[in-house]
Design a protein around this motif. Structure first.
Motif, PDB file in Angstrom:
ATOM      1  N   HIS A 215      27.290  46.831  39.532  1.00 46.90           N
ATOM      2  CA  HIS A 215      27.577  45.461  40.228  1.00 46.90           C
ATOM      3  C   HIS A 215      28.744  44.954  39.573  1.00 46.90           C
ATOM      4  N   GLY A 216      29.336  44.092  40.407  1.00 47.82           N
ATOM      5  CA  GLY A 216      30.612  43.147  39.880  1.00 47.82           C
ATOM      6  C   GLY A 216      31.674  43.513  39.692  1.00 47.82           C
ATOM      7  N   SER A 217      32.057  44.950  40.439  1.00 47.52           N
ATOM      8  CA  SER A 217      33.237  45.455  40.225  1.00 47.52           C
ATOM      9  C   SER A 217      34.315  44.517  41.329  1.00 47.52           C
ATOM     10  N   PHE A 218      35.576  44.354  40.749  1.00 47.57           N
ATOM     11  CA  PHE A 218      36.510  43.670  41.435  1.00 47.57           C
ATOM     12  C   PHE A 218      37.836  44.163  41.042  1.00 47.57           C
ATOM     13  N   ASP A 219      39.175  44.096  41.779  1.00 52.86           N
ATOM     14  CA  ASP A 219      40.337  44.472  41.300  1.00 52.86           C
ATOM     15  C   ASP A 219      40.990  43.439  40.645  1.00 52.86           C
ATOM     16  N   TYR A 220      40.994  43.163  39.270  1.00 59.00           N
ATOM     17  CA  TYR A 220      41.440  42.294  38.580  1.00 59.00           C
ATOM     18  C   TYR A 220      43.092  42.225  38.694  1.00 59.00           C
ATOM     19  N   PHE A 221      43.538  43.636  38.436  1.00 57.59           N
ATOM     20  CA  PHE A 221      45.081  43.765  38.511  1.00 57.59           C
ATOM     21  C   PHE A 221      45.653  43.390  39.784  1.00 57.59           C
ATOM     22  N   TRP A 222      45.066  43.673  40.957  1.00 57.06           N
ATOM     23  CA  TRP A 222      45.629  43.198  42.042  1.00 57.06           C
ATOM     24  C   TRP A 222      45.695  41.753  42.185  1.00 57.06           C
ATOM     25  N   LEU A 223      44.541  40.926  41.817  1.00 55.29           N
ATOM     26  CA  LEU A 223      44.436  39.627  41.762  1.00 55.29           C
ATOM     27  C   LEU A 223      45.489  39.027  40.966  1.00 55.29           C
ATOM     28  N   LEU A 224      45.896  39.582  39.780  1.00 56.02           N
ATOM     29  CA  LEU A 224      46.743  38.997  38.976  1.00 56.02           C
ATOM     30  C   LEU A 224      48.330  39.322  39.658  1.00 56.02           C
ATOM     31  N   ALA A 225      48.338  40.446  40.082  1.00 56.20           N
ATOM     32  CA  ALA A 225      49.839  40.811  40.901  1.00 56.20           C
ATOM     33  C   ALA A 225      50.052  39.672  42.008  1.00 56.20           C
ATOM     34  N   ASN A 226      49.094  39.408  42.582  1.00 58.89           N
ATOM     35  CA  ASN A 226      49.193  38.404  44.098  1.00 58.89           C
ATOM     36  C   ASN A 226      48.868  37.037  43.543  1.00 58.89           C
ATOM     37  N   LEU A 227      48.945  36.826  42.225  1.00 61.63           N
ATOM     38  CA  LEU A 227      48.670  35.321  41.811  1.00 61.63           C
ATOM     39  C   LEU A 227      50.087  34.577  41.759  1.00 61.63           C
ATOM     40  N   GLU A 228      49.842  33.447  42.623  1.00 59.55           N
ATOM     41  CA  GLU A 228      51.143  32.320  42.762  1.00 59.55           C
ATOM     42  C   GLU A 228      50.701  31.135  42.340  1.00 59.55           C
TER      43      GLU A 228
ATOM     44  N   GLY B 295      47.858  35.060  46.978  1.00 55.88           N
ATOM     45  CA  GLY B 295      48.394  35.646  48.049  1.00 55.88           C
ATOM     46  C   GLY B 295      47.410  36.283  49.146  1.00 55.88           C
ATOM     47  N   ASN B 296      47.809  36.423  50.384  1.00 59.35           N
ATOM     48  CA  ASN B 296      46.989  36.941  51.247  1.00 59.35           C
ATOM     49  C   ASN B 296      46.551  38.224  51.238  1.00 59.35           C
ATOM     50  N   LYS B 297      47.316  39.155  50.390  1.00 58.62           N
ATOM     51  CA  LYS B 297      46.880  40.567  50.125  1.00 58.62           C
ATOM     52  C   LYS B 297      45.833  40.717  49.509  1.00 58.62           C
ATOM     53  N   ALA B 298      45.590  39.703  48.571  1.00 60.01           N
ATOM     54  CA  ALA B 298      44.328  39.633  47.667  1.00 60.01           C
ATOM     55  C   ALA B 298      43.181  39.187  48.257  1.00 60.01           C
ATOM     56  N   PHE B 299      42.989  38.916  49.588  1.00 55.73           N
ATOM     57  CA  PHE B 299      41.854  38.496  50.154  1.00 55.73           C
ATOM     58  C   PHE B 299      40.617  39.298  49.858  1.00 55.73           C
ATOM     59  N   GLN B 300      40.403  40.413  50.084  1.00 55.13           N
ATOM     60  CA  GLN B 300      39.301  41.302  49.863  1.00 55.13           C
ATOM     61  C   GLN B 300      38.980  41.335  48.115  1.00 55.13           C
ATOM     62  N   ALA B 301      39.916  41.276  47.300  1.00 57.19           N
ATOM     63  CA  ALA B 301      39.700  41.186  45.922  1.00 57.19           C
ATOM     64  C   ALA B 301      38.949  40.068  45.599  1.00 57.19           C
ATOM     65  N   ALA B 302      39.514  38.983  46.069  1.00 55.33           N
ATOM     66  CA  ALA B 302      38.964  37.715  45.857  1.00 55.33           C
ATOM     67  C   ALA B 302      37.466  37.393  46.356  1.00 55.33           C
ATOM     68  N   GLU B 303      37.423  38.140  47.694  1.00 57.56           N
ATOM     69  CA  GLU B 303      35.772  38.199  47.984  1.00 57.56           C
ATOM     70  C   GLU B 303      35.173  38.840  46.832  1.00 57.56           C
ATOM     71  N   ALA B 304      35.526  40.059  46.595  1.00 61.08           N
ATOM     72  CA  ALA B 304      34.781  40.762  45.501  1.00 61.08           C
ATOM     73  C   ALA B 304      34.425  40.167  44.309  1.00 61.08           C
TER      74      ALA B 304
END
Length: 455
Positions: free
Chosen positions: A198-211, A233-242
């Protein structure tokens, strides 16, 4: 001075650079109060369920500092010359020391202190955030080290930031918000150390898309100021939900696990009983002596006495309490020591399809009547209602806008609250689980009979 480096199971390498500021923080890490966090586990009794969950609040604190520095680096990139290094330093220092005020088995300990105070019509015991601020402000080793390395005003600013319930700028939002360094570290760290999926999400993708973008503040519908805020950013939408879902799932899979909560309830009851006896002058019945750290704190709840308490003190006291003359102390201490936990009856789960919340309410009332009618002996059952709000829907008045998870609805487009864009997040509702823990087969049978009588 040379950089200081530490291996970390989550971040691989955490480094304190050769700059005067980071060397000052490294000096703070070596203070008495920070080193105490080595003796307080991040997840308390969770190791009774997940044997790998033995990581400490010190390890987490170092991870929060590291994560805050990564978030701050993104802010620096976007703000350029407008980046405020002084405010960044306050935020990074606060991230490092944010857990200083936790007691042993944090939330179980706090709950016990509240019950002891309430029973004696005293002021409710302090929250760990207040203890943290006191540790920084008063004449402590870490307080002196922070002042030496950062200055007196910075020392006070760190304490003040940690007492804020909502962030006041982008820098304090890094330390405390719905998308902060604390959550970003403990969600990933706790998942790793417990071994759960449980609890998995893409931290590095969130960080890369942080503005960074400007958020308008308003009062009575009228905008009066703009302030910088973290935006995904919009590309991080699924990662933000996760990320939001991951937090929600971890609470019920790990933090609110029935065995963990059972152990917490036993410890709370044990501490409350200790308080009753010690404050009535009957220390001898507890198995402890008057010089024991727990006894000294219950008699005189000073900061000095508080800082002598940690998980090892509690575990080390259990063999002493097993030999107590008070039967309740002996019983509860023995059960904790042997991991002989109370059995859980999940009332919420039982009444799914049997009337739901209305039936749960009837069960609560019936159980209350049974307790009044001496249907249960002292300490036979504990009740528990852990709850989690997966996403706090805040307004745009100062300073609540900074607490939102903001994300762009389209590439380069305007930002919105994640809950407004995500059907998944907007559908999430606060969840409460109501359980009754029974100390023996007879008590569990009575609880089940009450449930069957309701429906």
């Amino acid at each position: 001075m040379n950089p200081k480096r530490m291996g970390d199971p989550l971040h691989d390498l955490i480094e304190f650079s050769e700059t005067a500021f980071e060397q000052a923080l490294w000096d703070a890490v070596n203070s008495e109060e920070m080193q105490r966090l080595r003796r307080i586990k991040q997840l308390g009794f969770s190791e009774l369920v997940y044997p790998g969950a033995t990581h400490t609040r010190l390890a987490h604190s170092l991870g929060v500092f590291h994560t805050a520095r990564e978030l701050s680096g993104r802010v620096r990139k976007f703000l350029g010359r407008d980046f405020d290094e002084d405010r960044e330093k306050i935020a990074l220092a606060a991230a490092l020391v944010h857990d200083l005020g936790h007691g042993p088995f944090s939330h179980a300990f706090e709950d016990a202190m509240k019950k002891i105070a309430k029973a004696r019509d005293q002021k409710v015991e302090k929250r760990h955030e207040i203890w943290t601020a006191d540790i920084i402000r008063e004449n402590t080793d870490i307080g002196r080290r922070i002042e030496k390395g950062m200055g007196k005003e910075a020392r006070e600013a760190v304490a003040t930031l940690l007492l804020q319930e909502t962030p006041t700028d982008i820098y304090s939002g890094i330390v405390s918000s719905q998308f902060d360094a604390d959550r970003l570290d403990y969600l990933r760290r706790d998942r790793l150390m417990t071994g759960v999926s449980h609890g998995s999400f893409d931290y590095f993708w969130l960080l890369a898309n942080l503005e960074v973008d400007q958020v308008p503040f308003s009062t009575d519908g009228e905008d009066y100021a703009n302030i910088d805020s973290l935006v995904l950013g919009n590309k991080a939408f699924q990662a933000a939900e996760a990320y939001v879902l991951g937090l929600f799932h971890m609470y019920f899979a790990v933090y609110f696990h029935k065995a963990t909560r059972s152990a917490e309830k036993i410890l709370t009851a044990l501490l409350v009983r200790l308080g009753e006896l010690i404050l009535d002058g009957n220390v001898a019945a507890t198995g402890l002596d008057s010089a024991h750290p727990i006894t000294e704190f219950l008699v005189d709840s000073t900061l000095r006495n508080y800082l002598t308490l940690d998980d090892s003190v509690v575990w080390g006291s259990l063999p002493l309490m097993v030999r107590a003359s008070d039967d309740h102390i002996k019983h509860l201490a023995s059960r904790l020591l042997r991991r002989d936990l109370y059995k859980a009856f999940d009332v919420t789960e039982y009444f799914k399809g049997r009337g739901g919340e209305a039936s749960v309410a009837k069960f609560r009332a019936a159980l209350s009547e049974a307790k009044k009618a001496d249907g249960f002996g002292y300490l036979e059952i504990f009740e528990d209602s852990p709850a989690r709000d997966p996403y706090k829907r805040r307004g745009y008045d100062t300073p609540e806008a900074l607490s939102k998870v903001l994300i762009r609805g389209s590439p380069g487009g305007p930002y919105q609250d994640l809950a407004e864009l995500s059907d998944v997040v907007s559908a999430l509702q606060k969840r409460t689980v109501y359980r009754v823990y029974a100390g023996n087969a007879n008590a569990l049978k009575k609880v089940k009979q009450i449930a069957m009588g309701v429906g």
